[in-house]
Design an enzyme around this catalytic site. Structure first.
Site, PDB file in Angstrom:
ATOM      1  N   GLY A  12       0.886  -1.282  -0.001  1.00  0.00           N
ATOM      2  CA  GLY A  12       0.089  -0.028   0.081  1.00  0.00           C
ATOM      3  C   GLY A  12       0.930   1.172   0.038  1.00  0.00           C
ATOM      4  O   GLY A  12       2.145   1.150   0.193  1.00  0.00           O
ATOM      5  N   ASN A  13       0.270   2.349  -0.291  1.00  0.00           N
ATOM      6  CA  ASN A  13       0.915   3.565  -0.429  1.00  0.00           C
ATOM      7  C   ASN A  13       0.319   5.064  -0.021  1.00  0.00           C
ATOM      8  O   ASN A  13      -1.053   4.765  -0.182  1.00  0.00           O
ATOM      9  CB  ASN A  13       1.853   3.687  -1.615  1.00  0.00           C
ATOM     10  CG  ASN A  13       1.267   3.186  -2.602  1.00  0.00           C
ATOM     11  OD1 ASN A  13       0.162   3.605  -3.329  1.00  0.00           O
ATOM     12  ND2 ASN A  13       1.614   1.832  -3.134  1.00  0.00           N
TER      13      ASN A  13
ATOM     14  N   SER B 135       9.334   3.431  -1.532  1.00  0.00           N
ATOM     15  CA  SER B 135       9.123   2.104  -2.053  1.00  0.00           C
ATOM     16  C   SER B 135       9.626   0.944  -0.948  1.00  0.00           C
ATOM     17  O   SER B 135      10.667   1.124  -0.410  1.00  0.00           O
ATOM     18  CB  SER B 135       9.856   1.717  -3.375  1.00  0.00           C
ATOM     19  OG  SER B 135       9.557   0.545  -3.717  1.00  0.00           O
ATOM     20  N   GLY B 136       8.641   0.207  -0.456  1.00  0.00           N
ATOM     21  CA  GLY B 136       9.165  -1.153   0.485  1.00  0.00           C
ATOM     22  C   GLY B 136       9.752  -0.857   1.752  1.00  0.00           C
ATOM     23  O   GLY B 136      10.695  -1.362   2.312  1.00  0.00           O
TER      24      GLY B 136
ATOM     25  N   GLU C 171       3.723   2.524  -7.311  1.00  0.00           N
ATOM     26  CA  GLU C 171       2.631   3.172  -7.875  1.00  0.00           C
ATOM     27  C   GLU C 171       2.599   4.609  -7.996  1.00  0.00           C
ATOM     28  O   GLU C 171       1.614   4.917  -8.173  1.00  0.00           O
ATOM     29  CB  GLU C 171       1.548   2.588  -6.987  1.00  0.00           C
ATOM     30  CG  GLU C 171       1.252   1.284  -6.652  1.00  0.00           C
ATOM     31  CD  GLU C 171       0.865   0.538  -8.005  1.00  0.00           C
ATOM     32  OE1 GLU C 171       0.818   1.060  -9.179  1.00  0.00           O
ATOM     33  OE2 GLU C 171       0.911  -0.722  -8.092  1.00  0.00           O
TER      34      GLU C 171
ATOM     35  N   HIS D  64      -3.884   3.737  -1.027  1.00  0.00           N
ATOM     36  CA  HIS D  64      -4.072   2.810  -1.693  1.00  0.00           C
ATOM     37  C   HIS D  64      -3.687   1.583  -0.794  1.00  0.00           C
ATOM     38  O   HIS D  64      -2.374   1.530  -0.179  1.00  0.00           O
ATOM     39  CB  HIS D  64      -2.995   2.806  -2.894  1.00  0.00           C
ATOM     40  CG  HIS D  64      -3.087   1.364  -3.324  1.00  0.00           C
ATOM     41  ND1 HIS D  64      -3.715   0.454  -3.935  1.00  0.00           N
ATOM     42  CD2 HIS D  64      -1.886   0.593  -3.791  1.00  0.00           C
ATOM     43  CE1 HIS D  64      -3.682  -0.587  -4.155  1.00  0.00           C
ATOM     44  NE2 HIS D  64      -2.212  -0.548  -4.255  1.00  0.00           N
TER      45      HIS D  64
ATOM     46  N   HIS E  47      -4.174  -2.835   0.442  1.00  0.00           N
ATOM     47  CA  HIS E  47      -4.339  -4.148   0.069  1.00  0.00           C
ATOM     48  C   HIS E  47      -5.446  -4.793   0.990  1.00  0.00           C
ATOM     49  O   HIS E  47      -5.019  -6.002   1.559  1.00  0.00           O
ATOM     50  CB  HIS E  47      -3.278  -5.009  -0.309  1.00  0.00           C
ATOM     51  CG  HIS E  47      -2.412  -4.253  -1.207  1.00  0.00           C
ATOM     52  ND1 HIS E  47      -1.171  -5.249  -1.772  1.00  0.00           N
ATOM     53  CD2 HIS E  47      -2.739  -3.428  -2.270  1.00  0.00           C
ATOM     54  CE1 HIS E  47      -0.577  -4.345  -2.748  1.00  0.00           C
ATOM     55  NE2 HIS E  47      -1.606  -3.588  -3.074  1.00  0.00           N
TER      56      HIS E  47
ATOM     57  N   HIS F 287      -6.190  -6.409  -7.175  1.00  0.00           N
ATOM     58  CA  HIS F 287      -5.320  -5.741  -6.393  1.00  0.00           C
ATOM     59  C   HIS F 287      -5.754  -5.131  -5.077  1.00  0.00           C
ATOM     60  O   HIS F 287      -5.463  -5.577  -4.165  1.00  0.00           O
ATOM     61  CB  HIS F 287      -4.735  -4.743  -7.460  1.00  0.00           C
ATOM     62  CG  HIS F 287      -3.734  -4.118  -7.195  1.00  0.00           C
ATOM     63  ND1 HIS F 287      -2.828  -3.306  -7.907  1.00  0.00           N
ATOM     64  CD2 HIS F 287      -2.888  -3.822  -5.856  1.00  0.00           C
ATOM     65  CE1 HIS F 287      -2.000  -2.674  -7.228  1.00  0.00           C
ATOM     66  NE2 HIS F 287      -2.027  -2.756  -6.055  1.00  0.00           N
TER      67      HIS F 287
HETATM   68 ZN   LIG Z   1      -1.040  -2.145  -4.592  1.00  0.00          ZN
END
Ligand SMILES: [Zn+2]
Length: 217
Positions: A30-31, A47-48, A78, A97, A99, A160
């Protein structure tokens, strides 16, 4: 580094910590991003990286062409989807965003969250549609997300997860929680005959109330 950039970064770190202690996020998936008003820039999670390990300098500040303007980490994969939404929807000031489990259940079945829960209708504007499928991290994913998001504040990305988009980050997190709750309720209702959708007219009245009359004014 301007005060506006610092505030945007702090908002993202606070929101990340809030989400990690909730049902919305598992691990680093997610972000989160926010628009930096009047500057054609956004701040977005890197990222990550674990949300609870983030410090201000880790949060990339990015321009609308996707260039890194400040920060010591690379942005979420994303990023193209976030930028596409900010470009096409001037009303959007923040994106979350996730999951999260129940939204993902709806997204893998490619079933919209119906316009059945009143709070969902008020805050999203109706049902939560499912976008066409596109691979993660692609420009195309941003395009199909914008299409299915039309005049709404949330969209399910096929196979997704969820994308919530609101006027500011506080509202956008609320949208993500209400979508997750509504997806959960929809799946529970499926066991006892299914959720009943409200009419467009009823949806429009509730949406208008939320936008124009709700809360302290
Ligand atoms: Zn995603």
């Amino acid at each position: 580094m301007s005060l506006k950039h610092q505030i945007a970064r702090k908002e993202i770190i606070d929101a990340g910590n809030q989400m990690v202690n909730s049902s919305l996020v598992i691990g680093t998936w997610g972000n989160i991003s926010v628009r930096i008003v009047d500057e054609d820039l956004i701040a977005i999670t890197p990222s990550g990286v674990d949300y609870d390990k983030l410090i201000s300098e880790n949060i990339p500040i990015i321009d609308f062409e996707g260039n890194l303007i400040d920060g010591n980490m690379k942005p979420s994969i994303e990023l193209p989807m976030h930028l596409e939404i900010y470009k096409k929807r001037p009303d959007i000031g923040a994106i979350v965003h996730t999951h999260s489990t129940y939204c993902t259940a709806m997204a893998i079945a490619r079933k919209p969250i119906p316009a059945s829960c009143e709070d969902l209708i008020q805050i999203v504007g109706g049902n939560v549609r499912v976008s066409e499928y596109r691979l993660p991290g692609t420009d195309d994913l941003g395009k199909v997300a914008v299409e299915a998001l039309d005049e709404r504040n949330a969209v399910l990305l096929a196979n997704h997860g969820l994308l919530a988009a609101g006027k500011n980050l506080k509202e956008t997190i609320k949208i993500a929680f209400i979508c997750e709750k509504s997806a959960h309720a929809t799946l529970l209702a499926a066991n006892i005959g299914g959720a009943i959708e409200l009419s467009k007219e009823e949806c429009d009245i509730m949406r208008d109330f939320y936008l124009n009359k709700y809360g302290q004014r």
